[in-house]
Motif scaffolding. Structure first.
Motif, short mmCIF file in Angstrom:
data_model
loop_
_atom_site.label_atom_id
_atom_site.label_comp_id
_atom_site.label_asym_id
_atom_site.label_seq_id
_atom_site.Cartn_x
_atom_site.Cartn_y
_atom_site.Cartn_z
N VAL A 249 3.65 -1.27 -4.41
CA VAL A 249 3.49 -2.47 -5.24
C VAL A 249 2.42 -3.41 -4.68
O VAL A 249 1.65 -4.00 -5.44
CB VAL A 249 4.84 -3.22 -5.36
N LEU A 250 2.36 -3.54 -3.36
CA LEU A 250 1.57 -4.60 -2.74
C LEU A 250 0.27 -4.13 -2.09
O LEU A 250 -0.48 -4.95 -1.57
CB LEU A 250 2.42 -5.33 -1.69
N MET A 251 0.02 -2.84 -2.07
CA MET A 251 -1.22 -2.33 -1.49
C MET A 251 -2.08 -1.67 -2.58
O MET A 251 -1.55 -0.88 -3.35
CB MET A 251 -0.91 -1.32 -0.37
N PRO A 252 -3.37 -2.01 -2.63
CA PRO A 252 -4.09 -2.94 -1.76
C PRO A 252 -3.57 -4.37 -1.93
O PRO A 252 -3.15 -4.75 -3.02
CB PRO A 252 -5.54 -2.83 -2.23
N GLY A 253 -3.65 -5.13 -0.86
CA GLY A 253 -3.20 -6.51 -0.90
C GLY A 253 -2.97 -7.07 0.48
O GLY A 253 -3.23 -6.42 1.49
N ALA A 254 -2.45 -8.29 0.51
CA ALA A 254 -2.33 -9.06 1.76
C ALA A 254 -1.05 -8.72 2.50
O ALA A 254 -0.29 -9.60 2.92
CB ALA A 254 -2.40 -10.55 1.45
N LEU A 255 -0.78 -7.43 2.65
CA LEU A 255 0.41 -6.94 3.36
C LEU A 255 -0.03 -6.02 4.49
O LEU A 255 -0.87 -5.14 4.30
CB LEU A 255 1.31 -6.16 2.40
N THR A 256 0.55 -6.22 5.67
CA THR A 256 0.39 -5.30 6.79
C THR A 256 1.74 -4.71 7.14
O THR A 256 2.73 -5.46 7.27
CB THR A 256 -0.20 -6.02 8.02
N LEU A 257 1.82 -3.39 7.27
CA LEU A 257 3.04 -2.71 7.65
C LEU A 257 2.95 -2.31 9.11
O LEU A 257 1.98 -1.66 9.52
CB LEU A 257 3.27 -1.48 6.78
N LEU A 258 3.93 -2.69 9.91
CA LEU A 258 3.97 -2.32 11.33
C LEU A 258 4.83 -1.06 11.45
O LEU A 258 6.05 -1.11 11.22
CB LEU A 258 4.55 -3.46 12.16
N LEU A 259 4.19 0.06 11.82
CA LEU A 259 4.82 1.37 11.75
C LEU A 259 4.58 2.15 13.05
O LEU A 259 3.64 1.86 13.78
CB LEU A 259 4.23 2.16 10.58
N PRO A 260 5.42 3.16 13.34
CA PRO A 260 5.18 4.01 14.52
C PRO A 260 3.81 4.68 14.41
O PRO A 260 3.50 5.29 13.40
CB PRO A 260 6.31 5.03 14.46
N THR B 61 0.61 -10.97 5.39
CA THR B 61 2.01 -10.96 5.82
C THR B 61 2.28 -9.65 6.56
O THR B 61 1.89 -8.58 6.09
CB THR B 61 2.95 -11.05 4.61
N ILE B 62 2.92 -9.74 7.72
CA ILE B 62 3.23 -8.54 8.50
C ILE B 62 4.73 -8.24 8.37
O ILE B 62 5.57 -9.10 8.66
CB ILE B 62 2.85 -8.70 9.98
N VAL B 63 5.03 -7.02 7.94
CA VAL B 63 6.42 -6.57 7.82
C VAL B 63 6.63 -5.38 8.76
O VAL B 63 5.89 -4.38 8.69
CB VAL B 63 6.76 -6.16 6.38
N GLY B 64 7.60 -5.50 9.63
CA GLY B 64 7.99 -4.41 10.51
C GLY B 64 9.38 -3.93 10.19
O GLY B 64 10.05 -4.48 9.30
N PHE B 65 9.85 -2.92 10.91
CA PHE B 65 11.15 -2.31 10.61
C PHE B 65 11.95 -2.08 11.89
O PHE B 65 12.40 -0.96 12.16
CB PHE B 65 10.93 -1.00 9.84
N PRO B 66 12.16 -3.13 12.70
CA PRO B 66 12.96 -2.96 13.91
C PRO B 66 14.39 -2.57 13.54
O PRO B 66 15.00 -3.16 12.63
CB PRO B 66 12.89 -4.34 14.57
N ASN B 67 14.91 -1.57 14.23
CA ASN B 67 16.26 -1.05 13.94
C ASN B 67 16.41 -0.63 12.49
O ASN B 67 17.51 -0.66 11.93
CB ASN B 67 17.32 -2.09 14.30
#
Length: 336
Positions: free
Chosen positions: A94-105, A185-191
């Motif tokens: 939904v949000l890419m391309p766009g102002a979203l960064t995903l923090l991933l392994p 905006t940075i979104v990560g997925f801890p746990n």
């Protein structure tokens, strides 16, 4: 092919386009400032550790502060990250391309200097058409933090970059003014839980709407960041910068009149200025109280005030909703 400094000539004296020149410079390991919809980025080949090291050198950025990697499609995410959660793909679609960064392994071929030795990498697909065209013509992703000296106000025009970095980089690819004006905006997925690690150009409300769930936030300032933009002091003018609660700017400013003459005070207001400060020393982010407009104007206004003959800058927080969270985060980090 001849590329000397900023000349754009082939061996037959044929002019190269700025886009082609930028691609050639990046391929040979140089730094190029590129436009995105958020802010201008200082780009290098993310798979070339020596090129990435130049980013830290030019910005004087501490190497413990990780960088964001830019690519051009959702399908590319799996080339640079693994074990990508379903929620990440849901946001990306939904949000890419766009102002979203995903923090991933991260995949093993992402150099440790990009991620500050951390096992995760921030991945983003910029929405700016020139940035996307640039990335489509490269066979590597780009590491690209904001194109400014570390800790200073982020650039939202090519002129800002030239004024700050000048000949320290090979080229500025001019794509006009940034349409959003604050970082992603940075979104990560801890746990395994979707968590906002930095507020930015995508609102909390939009992310929660897409995921259909309440999303955690972790935006505390830290000295050892797990994602870009988490340090306590950042985005700051050179002048002392003070910020107060929304609606309290007038009373707040009067407390400084005991020490400073009105003409030595700069004001960054949300929707209305102050009668007792010279009008030429004040900038209004949005007279209509539009948070999108305020975000777009924020860094440019901070920069203009910093260049005025004032001794301090006073600002106020904006309403804490939508892009207001990102604006307030930047104001807080800029303050003394």
């Amino acid at each position: 092919m001849i590329i000397e400094g900023k000349k754009m000539l082939t061996n037959s004296n044929e002019l190269l386009s700025p886009l082609t020149l930028a691609q050639l410079l990046l391929a040979r390991g140089d730094l190029v400032a590129i436009p995105t919809e958020t802010v201008y980025g200082l780009a290098a080949n993310a798979l070339n550790a020596q090129a990435v090291a130049k980013i830290f050198e030019v910005k004087k950025r501490p190497t413990f502060d990780p960088l964001i990697v830019h690519t051009y499609s959702v399908e590319q995410l799996a080339r640079y990250a693994h074990s990508i959660p379903d929620e990440a793909y849901k946001l990306a679609e939904v949000l890419m391309p766009g102002a979203l960064t995903l923090l991933l392994p991260k995949q093993a071929h992402i150099p440790d200097i990009v991620t500050a030795g951390l096992p995760t990498v921030g991945l983003r697909i910029p929405k700016h058409p020139l940035a996307l065209e640039l990335l489509h013509g490269l066979d590597f992703p780009l590491a690209a933090p904001s194109a400014n000296p570390f800790g200073y106000i982020s650039p939202t025009t090519a002129e800002h970059v030239r004024a700050q970095l000048g000949d320290a980089i090979a080229m500025v690819l001019d794509g006009g003014a940034c349409s959003i004006g604050v970082e992603s905006t940075i979104v990560g997925f801890p746990n395994g839980e979707p968590t906002i690690l930095r507020f930015g150009g995508i609102s909390l409300e939009e992310i929660e709407s897409i995921l259909g769930m309440v999303v955690k936030t972790f935006t505390h300032s830290v000295s050892n960041p797990s994602a870009p933009g988490m340090l306590a002091s950042h985005y700051a003018p050179k002048k002392p910068f003070y910020v107060t609660t929304s609606g309290n700017l007038e009373a707040f400013s009067k407390g400084f009149l005991q020490k400073y003459a009105p003409e030595k005070i700069g004001v960054l207001a949300f929707k209305a200025g102050l009668a007792h400060i010279p009008a030429e020393n004040q900038l209004i982010l949005s007279p209509t109280a539009d948070l999108n407009e305020a975000a777009q104007q924020l860094f440019g206004a901070m920069r203009r005030l910093d260049n005025l003959p004032v001794r301090i800058i006073l600002a106020e927080f904006v309403p804490q909703n939508g892009l207001g969270r990102a604006i307030n985060d930047r104001l807080q980090r800029a303050s003394v």
